[in-house]
Every structure is written in C-alpha cells, then in structure tokens.
Write a protein that holds these residues in place. Structure first.
Motif, PDB file in Angstrom:
ATOM      1  N   VAL A  75       0.870  -1.176   0.000  1.00 30.12           N
ATOM      2  CA  VAL A  75       0.000   0.000   0.000  1.00 30.12           C
ATOM      3  C   VAL A  75       0.907   1.225   0.000  1.00 30.12           C
ATOM      4  O   VAL A  75       1.852   1.309   0.784  1.00 30.12           O
ATOM      5  N   ASP A  76       0.620   2.159  -0.889  1.00 30.29           N
ATOM      6  CA  ASP A  76       1.363   3.418  -0.950  1.00 30.29           C
ATOM      7  C   ASP A  76       1.340   4.053   0.444  1.00 30.29           C
ATOM      8  O   ASP A  76       0.283   4.130   1.075  1.00 30.29           O
ATOM      9  N   PRO A  77       2.490   4.503   0.953  1.00 30.42           N
ATOM     10  CA  PRO A  77       2.537   5.092   2.299  1.00 30.42           C
ATOM     11  C   PRO A  77       1.537   6.226   2.520  1.00 30.42           C
ATOM     12  O   PRO A  77       1.041   6.401   3.634  1.00 30.42           O
ATOM     13  N   ALA A  78       1.190   6.969   1.483  1.00 29.51           N
ATOM     14  CA  ALA A  78       0.208   8.054   1.628  1.00 29.51           C
ATOM     15  C   ALA A  78      -1.187   7.517   1.964  1.00 29.51           C
ATOM     16  O   ALA A  78      -2.046   8.268   2.429  1.00 29.51           O
ATOM     17  N   TYR A  79      -1.415   6.231   1.734  1.00 24.69           N
ATOM     18  CA  TYR A  79      -2.718   5.616   1.976  1.00 24.69           C
ATOM     19  C   TYR A  79      -2.683   4.586   3.108  1.00 24.69           C
ATOM     20  O   TYR A  79      -3.700   3.949   3.388  1.00 24.69           O
ATOM     21  N   GLN A  80      -1.543   4.399   3.733  1.00 23.49           N
ATOM     22  CA  GLN A  80      -1.437   3.423   4.815  1.00 23.49           C
ATOM     23  C   GLN A  80      -2.187   3.896   6.050  1.00 23.49           C
ATOM     24  O   GLN A  80      -2.390   5.080   6.255  1.00 23.49           O
ATOM     25  N   GLY A  81      -2.596   2.932   6.864  1.00 25.09           N
ATOM     26  CA  GLY A  81      -3.311   3.236   8.093  1.00 25.09           C
ATOM     27  C   GLY A  81      -4.786   3.542   7.896  1.00 25.09           C
ATOM     28  O   GLY A  81      -5.453   4.009   8.811  1.00 25.09           O
ATOM     29  N   LYS A  82      -5.302   3.244   6.708  1.00 28.45           N
ATOM     30  CA  LYS A  82      -6.711   3.538   6.396  1.00 28.45           C
ATOM     31  C   LYS A  82      -7.511   2.272   6.098  1.00 28.45           C
ATOM     32  O   LYS A  82      -8.626   2.347   5.594  1.00 28.45           O
ATOM     33  N   GLY A  83      -6.933   1.115   6.392  1.00 28.12           N
ATOM     34  CA  GLY A  83      -7.654  -0.142   6.195  1.00 28.12           C
ATOM     35  C   GLY A  83      -7.489  -0.781   4.838  1.00 28.12           C
ATOM     36  O   GLY A  83      -8.127  -1.792   4.549  1.00 28.12           O
ATOM     37  N   TYR A  84      -6.633  -0.230   3.991  1.00 30.68           N
ATOM     38  CA  TYR A  84      -6.496  -0.789   2.649  1.00 30.68           C
ATOM     39  C   TYR A  84      -5.780  -2.140   2.637  1.00 30.68           C
ATOM     40  O   TYR A  84      -6.071  -3.004   1.805  1.00 30.68           O
ATOM     41  N   GLY A  85      -4.851  -2.347   3.569  1.00 31.26           N
ATOM     42  CA  GLY A  85      -4.228  -3.663   3.696  1.00 31.26           C
ATOM     43  C   GLY A  85      -5.258  -4.727   4.046  1.00 31.26           C
ATOM     44  O   GLY A  85      -5.236  -5.832   3.507  1.00 31.26           O
ATOM     45  N   LYS A  86      -6.195  -4.380   4.917  1.00 35.42           N
ATOM     46  CA  LYS A  86      -7.275  -5.297   5.280  1.00 35.42           C
ATOM     47  C   LYS A  86      -8.176  -5.568   4.080  1.00 35.42           C
ATOM     48  O   LYS A  86      -8.623  -6.694   3.873  1.00 35.42           O
ATOM     49  N   THR A  87      -8.441  -4.544   3.293  1.00 36.62           N
ATOM     50  CA  THR A  87      -9.265  -4.721   2.092  1.00 36.62           C
ATOM     51  C   THR A  87      -8.602  -5.707   1.140  1.00 36.62           C
ATOM     52  O   THR A  87      -9.251  -6.621   0.613  1.00 36.62           O
ATOM     53  N   ILE A  88      -7.312  -5.538   0.924  1.00 34.89           N
ATOM     54  CA  ILE A  88      -6.570  -6.434   0.029  1.00 34.89           C
ATOM     55  C   ILE A  88      -6.618  -7.858   0.564  1.00 34.89           C
ATOM     56  O   ILE A  88      -6.929  -8.804  -0.167  1.00 34.89           O
ATOM     57  N   MET A  89      -6.305  -8.026   1.853  1.00 32.01           N
ATOM     58  CA  MET A  89      -6.310  -9.370   2.439  1.00 32.01           C
ATOM     59  C   MET A  89      -7.699 -10.000   2.383  1.00 32.01           C
ATOM     60  O   MET A  89      -7.825 -11.200   2.101  1.00 32.01           O
ATOM     61  N   ALA A  90      -8.745  -9.234   2.634  1.00 37.24           N
ATOM     62  CA  ALA A  90     -10.100  -9.779   2.583  1.00 37.24           C
ATOM     63  C   ALA A  90     -10.427 -10.298   1.184  1.00 37.24           C
ATOM     64  O   ALA A  90     -11.032 -11.367   1.033  1.00 37.24           O
ATOM     65  N   GLU A  91     -10.017  -9.559   0.164  1.00 34.70           N
ATOM     66  CA  GLU A  91     -10.262  -9.995  -1.216  1.00 34.70           C
ATOM     67  C   GLU A  91      -9.494 -11.278  -1.537  1.00 34.70           C
ATOM     68  O   GLU A  91     -10.029 -12.201  -2.152  1.00 34.70           O
ATOM     69  N   LEU A  92      -8.227 -11.326  -1.115  1.00 29.16           N
ATOM     70  CA  LEU A  92      -7.416 -12.523  -1.360  1.00 29.16           C
ATOM     71  C   LEU A  92      -7.980 -13.731  -0.615  1.00 29.16           C
ATOM     72  O   LEU A  92      -8.065 -14.837  -1.169  1.00 29.16           O
ATOM     73  N   MET A  93      -8.368 -13.530   0.637  1.00 26.53           N
ATOM     74  CA  MET A  93      -8.909 -14.638   1.430  1.00 26.53           C
ATOM     75  C   MET A  93     -10.255 -15.105   0.877  1.00 26.53           C
ATOM     76  O   MET A  93     -10.545 -16.306   0.885  1.00 26.53           O
ATOM     77  N   ASN A  94     -11.062 -14.193   0.383  1.00 25.70           N
ATOM     78  CA  ASN A  94     -12.323 -14.590  -0.237  1.00 25.70           C
ATOM     79  C   ASN A  94     -12.073 -15.501  -1.435  1.00 25.70           C
ATOM     80  O   ASN A  94     -12.768 -16.506  -1.621  1.00 25.70           O
ATOM     81  N   TYR A  95     -11.062 -15.162  -2.236  1.00 22.44           N
ATOM     82  CA  TYR A  95     -10.717 -16.021  -3.369  1.00 22.44           C
ATOM     83  C   TYR A  95     -10.316 -17.409  -2.872  1.00 22.44           C
ATOM     84  O   TYR A  95     -10.809 -18.428  -3.374  1.00 22.44           O
ATOM     85  N   LEU A  96      -9.418 -17.459  -1.891  1.00 22.11           N
ATOM     86  CA  LEU A  96      -8.953 -18.746  -1.373  1.00 22.11           C
ATOM     87  C   LEU A  96     -10.087 -19.535  -0.722  1.00 22.11           C
ATOM     88  O   LEU A  96     -10.194 -20.753  -0.923  1.00 22.11           O
ATOM     89  N   ASP A  97     -10.932 -18.873   0.042  1.00 17.35           N
ATOM     90  CA  ASP A  97     -12.064 -19.552   0.672  1.00 17.35           C
ATOM     91  C   ASP A  97     -12.984 -20.176  -0.373  1.00 17.35           C
ATOM     92  O   ASP A  97     -13.587 -21.218  -0.132  1.00 17.35           O
ATOM     93  N   THR A  98     -13.076 -19.553  -1.518  1.00 15.34           N
ATOM     94  CA  THR A  98     -13.956 -20.027  -2.588  1.00 15.34           C
ATOM     95  C   THR A  98     -13.314 -21.120  -3.437  1.00 15.34           C
ATOM     96  O   THR A  98     -13.968 -22.103  -3.799  1.00 15.34           O
ATOM     97  N   TYR A  99     -12.022 -20.989  -3.753  1.00 15.92           N
ATOM     98  CA  TYR A  99     -11.414 -21.854  -4.761  1.00 15.92           C
ATOM     99  C   TYR A  99     -10.335 -22.820  -4.275  1.00 15.92           C
ATOM    100  O   TYR A  99     -10.045 -23.796  -4.975  1.00 15.92           O
ATOM    101  N   ALA A 100      -9.720 -22.584  -3.146  1.00 26.65           N
ATOM    102  CA  ALA A 100      -8.634 -23.471  -2.706  1.00 26.65           C
ATOM    103  C   ALA A 100      -9.207 -24.819  -2.256  1.00 26.65           C
ATOM    104  O   ALA A 100     -10.110 -24.863  -1.420  1.00 26.65           O
ATOM    105  N   PRO A 101      -8.690 -25.920  -2.808  1.00 22.41           N
ATOM    106  CA  PRO A 101      -9.164 -27.242  -2.389  1.00 22.41           C
ATOM    107  C   PRO A 101      -8.849 -27.518  -0.914  1.00 22.41           C
ATOM    108  O   PRO A 101      -7.923 -26.931  -0.339  1.00 22.41           O
TER     109      PRO A 101
END
Length: 137
Positions: A75-101
């Motif tokens: 996350v660009d430092p100008a945008y850190q601390g605003k929950g964007y890392g959590k947004t990214i992780m939530a999207e990645l985990m949703n993919y894995l929860d759906t498709y990972a065997p």
C-alpha cells in the motif's frame, strides 16, 4: 474504505507494480521478472484512487491445488493506516475460501509488524517447527 477507491481483480502493469513495490518499501524487481510474474498470477487485487493511480495491491501465486502463496501486499505510504491492507487481504482470502481445495497450504512471508494483520486472517508463525528460507538471484 474510501468510496473513491476502486477494488479491481486484475494485476497492474509491470511499471506500476515496480513503482508501488519501491514506494511501499518492498524490494525492487526487474522489468523482465515483473512481466513474467504478473501474467502468471493466480489471482490479484489492485486498488486505484479516483485518478486511477495504483495505491495498493496483493497477489496469489501457486499451483492452484496443493500450494498457494500470498505475495506483493503493498500500500502506498500516503494511503497506509486507512484499512487498505485489510481490504486487500479480505479480497485474497475470499478467493482462497472459494477456490482453494481442502488441505491446501497457503503461505506468506510477513514483515514485522504486518504479521499482526495476517494473524487476523488465520495465519500463524511456522517457527519453531519450521522456518522460512529464501535464495535471491
């Protein structure tokens, strides 16, 4: 999350990728490696601001069966601390929860203190039973 930030399920172009990595404090990559690696992503998330600039990203790589690895959480430092890392992780985990065997192994290398974020998504330190290792070319 700021409504003017778009969450897009695609990799950025190689130049944007390399610039964000450096801006976010990650190691630089070669343009050749970036082009190859990005096109071989299993899944990717890009966050873009109202001007369509890349402000955050994350990817999943792997064999789509037994092993996955989460990489390039940035996350660009100008945008850190605003929950964007959590947004990214939530999207990645949703993919894995759906498709990972069942019984897939998902790994990542965590910089401290980011390991605290990853623990919220069920990741645990492997030590002392095992430790991460690497070799750089």
């Amino acid at each position: 999350m700021n409504p003017s930030i778009d969450v897009i399920h695609q990799v950025p172009d190689a130049d944007e990728y390399m610039a964000l990595r450096v801006t976010a404090g990650l190691s630089p990559k070669s343009i050749e490696g970036a082009k190859i690696g990005l096109q071989n992503s299993v899944f990717a998330v890009s966050l873009r601001n109202a001007d369509k600039q890349l402000i955050g990203m994350g990817r999943i790589i792997g064999d789509c069966g037994c092993f996955y690895q989460i990489v390039d959480i940035a996350v660009d430092p100008a945008y850190q601390g605003k929950g964007y890392g959590k947004t990214i992780m939530a999207e990645l985990m949703n993919y894995l929860d759906t498709y990972a065997p069942k019984d897939s192994y998902v790994s990542l290398i965590a910089d401290v203190p980011a390991d605290q974020l990853y623990q919220k998504y069920g990741f645990a330190h492997t030590a002392p039973r095992s430790v991460g290792m690497y070799k750089r070319y």
